[in-house]
Every structure is written in structure tokens, then in C-alpha cells.
Design an enzyme around this catalytic site. Structure first.
Site, PDB file in Angstrom:
ATOM      1  CG  ASP B 352      49.852 -91.014   3.424  1.00 39.78           C
ATOM      2  OD1 ASP B 352      50.435 -90.568   2.426  1.00 39.78           O
ATOM      3  OD2 ASP B 352      49.202 -90.303   4.216  1.00 39.78           O
ATOM      4  CD  GLU B 389      54.438 -90.220   1.751  1.00 43.04           C
ATOM      5  OE1 GLU B 389      54.373 -89.419   0.810  1.00 43.04           O
ATOM      6  OE2 GLU B 389      53.521 -90.324   2.584  1.00 43.04           O
TER       7      GLU B 389
END
Lengths: 103, 706
Positions: B352, B389
Site C-alpha cells: 500500500d 501501489e
């Protein structure tokens, strides 16, 4: 709640009849009984749970402990386990070490 | 044979009634040894450390054991405590030291701190069960057993180019009563649904955060509806080494480790890899106003990026930023991932806001971030998928430029944006779309990367679901209780003629077609396709594009959709299996090798006329043909031709000539509302075909049976 454990030995088959709850307080008693058995010489260990409502992770671990000390071909079974105990054994993958018997 | 009794398994002294001896500094955390537990904890600026032991479920400590100064090696305190039962014990630490936030120190020995290496965490064992807010030391470290029987299991190591990822939320996937599972919302519930995933054809699940988090963090009541709002998504880690207890039906027994392992083992047995969505960019401790749970009190300056004044940098948008390129934190991240790969057989990780992992301790982007390099070349992680990401909340956007070290893949946000624009018929998209369907060579070719670097997606957990993408022009996040101010405003969506719910059959038909178009685009692009849970059955969040706090039917998968949207499900499933059958779609090279056996290029683009793509601003028609050589001598060469017409009118596409002794077969046509998927294919006799408005057809070449 207290736990009583009765041990019945017949040839190479040992049955432990449990009565009460196997929780973090009482699981060490089960472990002690298992430790005192000659696990390597047992072909089938039956844990009779008809009169047990609850078995904590500590209790289940005690069964795994026994299985690991027994011979490769040996069997550990829980007999008449209630649905919740069975469920926990299945969901946590412990059923690879422990089989179920319903009388 | 007699063995000598080990004397290092005996105590050397007694402190507060407990037998102890100096411990081993490594491994960090609490490790089971014969007759005891080895505790090891790092603090560079702390001046003393006390181990605090609790009996399970007791509020007050059982004993506090000050760790003698001579037990400290470097900055690591370690000791062994003998004759304690690991199953009955929970533990924490008190660290004394300066409390001077301007200098970066926030020591407070009144706080009991959780071990950052805690592998079992209790305190939130049952989802949504109201905690006792007064309880001292609310999240407690425990010591799990590592005796799970994996039998023959090991990570699957599926070739990245062959992956089809299904992103899901463990709780949301089966929490709805309609799921019909015995243990809704748990790892065990997910196990029950593995047959569904298998028949769908996906071969990897990407689990939204399963590291322990507190669903009550920032929990609040909706100002208008009085609904309880939670931290449902879980992007706020409490402990990096512990699976979330409340996702386990056996969490109340402390058996979440086993239940999660059983999930991984069962997924592997079905041929499905497990990728974890991991959040190393920040922790649950927030900024200077947040709670002190672990890192803040252990060594604030080491673990967090701090401003010169001692405040927290906020590149994550959530209060603090983990100081990932500090060597100590780097080791923690590495230890963590190694642990999950080795102990849990995890197949890959999606990071993330991964761009934060490439910032230096002062926040500046590094050209060769040591953490990313370390992970890329680690021997234990060498077969794990590493997916970034590739952006953060501090404005760093690295899609195409993320430091990959030949290993890292990326969530391709540019694929999402372009596909969305192309699908709704925006001007000037054919050129970029051609790049995207090839695996984005414009982003990855020059740096020597391959198409499987690109995780292609049109929707993910963050943003509109596919159904909402074709039903809403604007977000509708009122249910989050933030006055619709949260969530992205730039969704590149189109409602097909009415905002939200509609009973207009033409609108509904168009929406379904657009969803099918999206699936067709995604599953015929090179790279790794990712589908989000429920998109295959048109799951809606009623226009909410940021359902992070909603533990309700808005976020949960309603399994009744499988009846009401069976056509979309069957279409998606057929496409997934089609992709698995056609290697031409999974070629993992930008070389564009010629397929000599049929004399066609590996990838070519076309317009309504073959070999003549129209890159004009107004063009909304694009076709691509992908080919590959026969996999074995008896097999056919593989040819897939996709014609996409995103204009609002039908267009005649003249087909390229089929290879010699091959004929064109129509497999999918989203424009045919009666039969979007032709199970056995349909021979195309004419030299072209009419592709309906806003439709995609998929054609293959099969050998003519002589």
C-alpha cells in the site's frame, strides 16, 4: 471447572475418558497424563470427549503434542466430540493430526 | 545414545520470583525455547526496559521484570524467562527514557508497549465486540506455536504472466447472510467459498489487510443515521506479524494463526495463490495526538519520519509515516515479509502506498531505495510477487518509474484511467489504449521490464465498483458521515443516462454491456488482470467510492447477485477461462516476436480496416490481434483478435486475412444481448463483421478441419 481423566489401556490402544472442561487451567493436567504415557508404544490414542463441553487451544495442542510423540503409523482420535470442538479442529487444520469417531 | 543436558536452558538468577537468564538478542520478539520464552526488544534511546507479563484476560500485570543493564547488548534488551506457560501469558514492555518531543523522544514508562514483533495479538478477538476502553494495555502480545502441519504445501510460484488476481476483503466476502457459510466473515468462511473461486477460474486472491488492526480505531457514529462506523478496510496496522484475530472464527480461542494457515493451505490446494495487501507506510499510532501503543514509546525517532520540530510527516495521509529507510525499520519490514513467506507460505505482497518505501528519512524520494532493493534481492522472498501501489499521499506518483530492481510489479493506475476513458467513449484514447493492452510498453519497456510488471485493473477496493462505474457520474459518500467530502472526485465514470438506480431497460442494458466491455478489455490485455470482489456479479456500493468505514451490506458481497446477475457472472467466468486457454494474451515480452508458423506479428493493431489503426482524436474504434507459436508440435498457433467499438454507433470491421488453413471463429460479442458468449465459437464466413455501438467482439483463429 475441574477435569477428570480416566485412562484405559488395552493392548496398544489407550483411551482417555475426559470429564469437565479442558481450558487453560486444566489443559496442563491432560498434558501431564499424556506425558506419562509411553506414547511411542501406542498405536491408537482415543480421547473420549462425551462429557467435555469446551476444549481450549491448550487442550488441542496437547493432542498435537501426543501425535508428534507417537509413531508415524499411529492414530489419535477424538471420540464423540461436540460440534464446536470438531469445528475448531477442522477450521484450524488440526484435523490432519486428529481423526473423529462418533459412537 | 546419551545427550548432554544443555545448561543454557537453566536460569542464572531470580527476579521478582521468576527464574531468568540473559537472553539471545536475535530473533527479535518472543520465541519459545525449552522450558521458557526468549524475549528480545530494541530501543536505542531508551534508558531502561521492563518486561511486563500478564496472565491471559487479566487486566493487571502478573509480574514486572526489570531487565538488568547487563542483559543489554548494543541497543537490544533480551532475557529468557523460565517455567512460564506461553499459552497463558501475554506480555508488553515499559521503556524509560527522555520525553522530549522536539528532540523526537516520547518515552513514558507509565505506558505498557506492544512488541513490534508480536506474532499473536489479543484484545480485538471478536469483530465489533465493544472493548473496555479503560483497560490498561489494550492490545496484547502473545506467543503462538509454529507447529501447524503444512503437509506437502508450499507457495505455488505461478508464473506472474499467468496470474488472474481477485481482490477481496476477508470479512466482506462472506459476512452477508446470503453467503450461506457456517462462519460468516472469517478465514474459515472464505475456505468454504474456495470452490466458487476455483470455478470462476482466478488463480490468486489479494487479501485486503489481514495484519492485526483495530476496527474501533477512529470509530464513530454516523451523525444522521446513528450507524456505527468502523475502520472496516483495516489500512492501519497494529502489528505487522500478527493475523487479525477477529477475522478468525477461532480468534476467541487465540487460534487465528492456525485458522489463517489453514486458509492458505486450502487455497493452495485449489491452485490459488495468496497475496497480502501490506501497509508499511504508517501505523495505527497516528500523529502527536494519537495513542502510544508501541513504536512511539519504544524508539519514536527510529520508527517515524519526523520534522525538525519533532512532528510527524504525513506522506500517508493518515497521521504518521513509517521511517522505512532507517536500517532498523528496514530490517523489521524484511523480517516481517520473510516471516509471512516462510511461516505462512504467502505467495506475494501488494504494498500500500509503496512510494513511501522509497523516501529517505526526511521524505525525499531516493533513486535507489535500499529497502526496495533489499526486498527485491532477498533469498527467502525470491519467488514472492512484489507489487507496488506506486504512489503515495504526499504527491509522489511513480507508475512506470517505481524503482523495480527487475522484480517489482506495479498496480497500473494509468491502465485504470485510460481504460475508463476509452470505455466511456472519450476522445483521443486509442493511442494510449494500444499501449495499455500490450502491457504498457511505454511505461515498462525501456527499463527492461515485462508486461507482467503491470497489474491491470479498472476497479479495485478503492473507488467505484464496476457496477457503480457505469451507474454514477459522481460519488455518493454520505454514508461515511463526512458530508461527501471524502473519496476521489475524479472517477472517470459514466452513468449511462441516469444517476444511480434506474428501471429504464435501455439504461440497464447499456450498463450491463459496459461492464462486459470492461471485463473484455481487462481480460484480453497483456499483463496481470485484477478483478475486485463482486464485480463479476455487478456488486454496487450505491455510488460510495470510499467505503472504508462501512461494515454493512454496502461493503459486503451479496451472494443473491449470483442469481440476479448470472449473465454477467457467466460472461466473466467464460472470459477468465478464455484467457487461461490463450497463451497469446499472456506473452510476457515486449519484443513483439513474429509468429512465423502463421506469419503474423506477435501483437498488431487495426482499425475498421485491417492493419490500419486510426489514432485520430475522434477515433473510438480499435482492434488488436495477439498471436503466439504453438505450445507443442501438435497444437495450433494461438490467435486472438479483439475489436472494440466505443462509439455510439455500430461500425463494420473488415477482418485481417485469417492465417493459411485457419478460419476466424467468433467467441464473444458484448453487442449481442441474447448471446454475449458463444460457447463453441461461431464460424465467421464473411470477411468482416459489424461491431455494435459500445461493444467488443473477441475472435480466434482455428485450424480448418480438412
Amino acid at each position: 471447572m475441574t477435569l477428570t481423566i480416566q485412562s484405559i489401556e488395552e493392548n496398544q490402544i489407550v483411551t482417555l475418558v475426559l470429564q469437565g472442561d479442558v481450558d487453560t487451567k486444566t489443559a496442563p493436567e491432560l498434558l501431564e497424563v499424556l506425558t506419562n504415557l509411553k506414547l511411542k508404544e501406542i498405536s491408537h490414542l482415543k480421547i473420549e470427549l462425551t462429557a467435555v463441553n469446551f476444549m481450549s487451544s491448550a487442550g488441542l495442542r496437547a493432542l498435537i503434542f501426543a501425535k508428534q510423540k507417537m509413531g508415524h503409523e499411529s492414530i489419535v482420535s477424538v471420540v464423540n466430540a461436540n460440534e464446536e470442538i470438531k469445528d475448531v479442529i477442522i477450521k484450524t487444520g488440526l484435523s490432519t493430526a486428529v481423526s473423529f469417531i462418533n459412537n | 545414545m546419551k545427550t548432554v543436558e544443555r545448561i543454557d536452558q537453566r536460569s542464572t538468577e531470580i527476579i521478582n520470583g521468576y527464574k531468568v537468564r540473559p537472553g539471545k538478542p536475535l530473533p527479535f520478539g518472543a520465541s519459545l525455547i525449552q522450558n521458557g520464552i526468549n524475549f528480545s526488544i530494541y530501543s536505542s534511546a531508551g534508558t531502561s526496559c521492563t518486561l511486563v507479563l500478564f496472565e491471559k484476560s487479566q487486566d493487571l500485570p502478573l509480574v514486572e521484570i526489570p531487565i538488568p543493564e547487563n542483559y543489554k547488548i548494543g541497543d537490544v534488551y533480551s532475557l529468557i524467562v523460565f517455567d512460564i506457560n506461553s499459552e497463558e501469558i501475554e506480555y508488553g514492555y515499559r521503556i524509560d527514557g527522555p520525553n522530549n518531543p522536539t528532540a523526537g523522544h516520547r518515552f513514558n514508562k507509565a505506558e505498557i508497549l506492544m512488541d513490534p514483533y508480536a506474532r499473536l495479538i489479543s484484545g480485538r478477538d471478536e469483530w465489533g465486540k465493544k472493548p473496555n476502553w479503560e483497560r490498561p494495555y489494550p492490545y496484547r502480545a502473545g506467543v503462538p506455536f509454529d507447529d501447524f502441519d503444512w503437509q506437502e504445501d508450499r507457495p505455488l510460484e505461478i508464473d506472474p504472466a499467468d496470474l488472474i488476481i481477485y481482490e477481496l476483503h476477508v470479512r466482506g466476502f462472506t459476512k452477508s447472510e446470503s453467503s450461506g457459510v457456517t462462519h460468516p466473515g472469517t478465514y474459515a468462511g472464505l475456505v468454504e467459498k474456495i470452490p466458487y473461486l476455483k470455478q470462476l477460474g482466478v488463480n490468486a486472491v489479494e487479501l485486503m489487510p489481514i495484519f492485526e488492526f483495530d476496527e474501533f480505531e477512529n470509530s464513530r457514529i454516523h451523525p444522521n443515521t446513528n450507524e456505527q462506523l468502523y475502520n472496516y478496510w483495516g489500512y492501519s496496522t497494529l502489528g505487522f506479524f500478527a493475523p487479525k484475530a477477529a477475522f478468525a472464527s477461532t480468534g476467541k480461542f487465540g487460534m487465528q494463526v492456525d485458522e489463517f494457515k489453514q486458509l492458505v493451505k486450502s487455497l493452495h490446494a485449489a491452485g490459488i495463490e495468496v497475496i497480502l495487501d501490506v501497509v508499511f507506510n504508517h501505523t495505527a499510532e497516528g500523529n502527536e495526538n494519537g495513542p502510544t501503543l508501541s513504536f512511539k514509546g519504544l524508539d519514536n525517532k527510529t520508527y517515524y519520519m519526523l520534522t525538525p520540530e519533532g512532528y510527524y510527516f504525513n506522506f500517508s495521509g493518515t497521521g504518521n509515516t513509517l521511517n522505512c529507510n532507517n536500517p532498523v525499520v528496514r530490517s523489521l519490514v524484511l523480517d516481517c515479509l520473510r516471516y509471512w513467506a516462510a511461516e505462512y507460505h504467502i505467495d506475494g505482497f501488494r504494498f500500500d502506498l509503496a512510494s513511501i518505501l522509497g523516501r529517505d528519512p526526511w521524505g525525499a524520494p531516493l533513486s535507489n531505495p535500499p529497502l526496495l532493493e533489499t526486498l527485491a534481492f532477498d533469498p527467502i522472498l525470491s519467488s514472492c510477487k512484489l507489487i507496488a501501489e506506486a504512489w503515495d499521499a504526499g504527491g509522489l506518483y511513480q507508475v512506470g518509474t517505481f524503482p523495480a530492481f527487475g522484480r517489482w510489479g506495479e498496480w497500473n493506475g494509468k491502465y485504470r484511467d485510460c481504460a475508463r476513458k476509452f470505455l466511456k467513449g472519450d476522445q483521443g484514447q486509442t493511442g494510449e489504449m494500444a499501449q495499455r493492452v500490450q502491457g504498457s510498453p511505454d511505461l515498462y519497456k525501456q527499463s527492461g521490464r515485462s508486461p507482467a510488471t503491470s497489474v491491470n485493473f479498472i476497479t479495485c477496493h478503492d473507488g467505484f465498483t464496476l457496477s457503480d462505474l457505469v451507474s454514477f457520474n459522481e460519488k455518493h459518500n454520505e454514508a461515511n458521515g463526512e458530508g461527501n467530502n471524502d473519496g476521489n472526485n475524479d472517477n472517470l465514470s459514466w452513468n449511462c443516462g441516469a444517476e444511480g438506480w434506474s428501471d429504464n431497460p435501455n439504461i440497464l442494458k447499456l450498463r450491463q454491456k459496459q461492464m462486459m466491455n470492461a471485463m473484455a478489455l481487462l481480460l484480453t490485455s497483456r499483463g496481470i488482470p485484477m478483478i475486485v470482489m463482486g464485480d463479476e456479479v455487478g456488486r454496487s456500493q450505491h455510488g460510495n467510492n470510499n467505503a472504508y468505514c462501512l461494515d454493512s451490506s454496502i461493503s459486503w458481497l451479496d451472494w443473491r447477485l449470483f442469481d440476479s446477475n448470472q449473465i454477467l457472472h457467466d460472461f466473466t467466468k467464460a472470459l477468465i477461462h478464455f484467457r487461461l486457454k490463450h497463451p497469446a494474451l499472456r506473452v510476457n515480452s515486449f519484443e513483439n516476436k513474429h509468429t512465423y508458423s502463421i506469419d503474423l506479428p506477435g501483437c498488431s493493431f487495426h482499425g475498421t480496416n485491417p492493419w490500419n489503426p486510426n489514432w485520430d482524436e475522434n477515433s473510438k474504434q480499435l482492434a488488436w490481434m495477439m498471436t503466439s507459436e504453438p505450445e507443442t508440435i501438435n497444437k495450433e498457433a494461438d490467435v486472438v483478435y479483439v475489436a472494440a467499438n466505443m462509439a455510439h454507433y455500430a461500425s463494420w470491421y473488415e477482418l485481417p486475412e485469417a492465417p493459411k488453413s485457419y478460419q476466424w471463429m467468433l467467441n464473444f460479442n458484448t453487442g449481442d444481448s441474447n448471446c454475449q458468449h458463444l460457447i463453441y465459437g461461431c464460424k465467421l464466413e464473411q470477411k468482416g463483421l459489424l461491431v455494435g455501438e459500445r461493444s467488443i467482439t473477441i475472435i480466434t483463429a482455428s485450424k480448418i478441419n480438412l
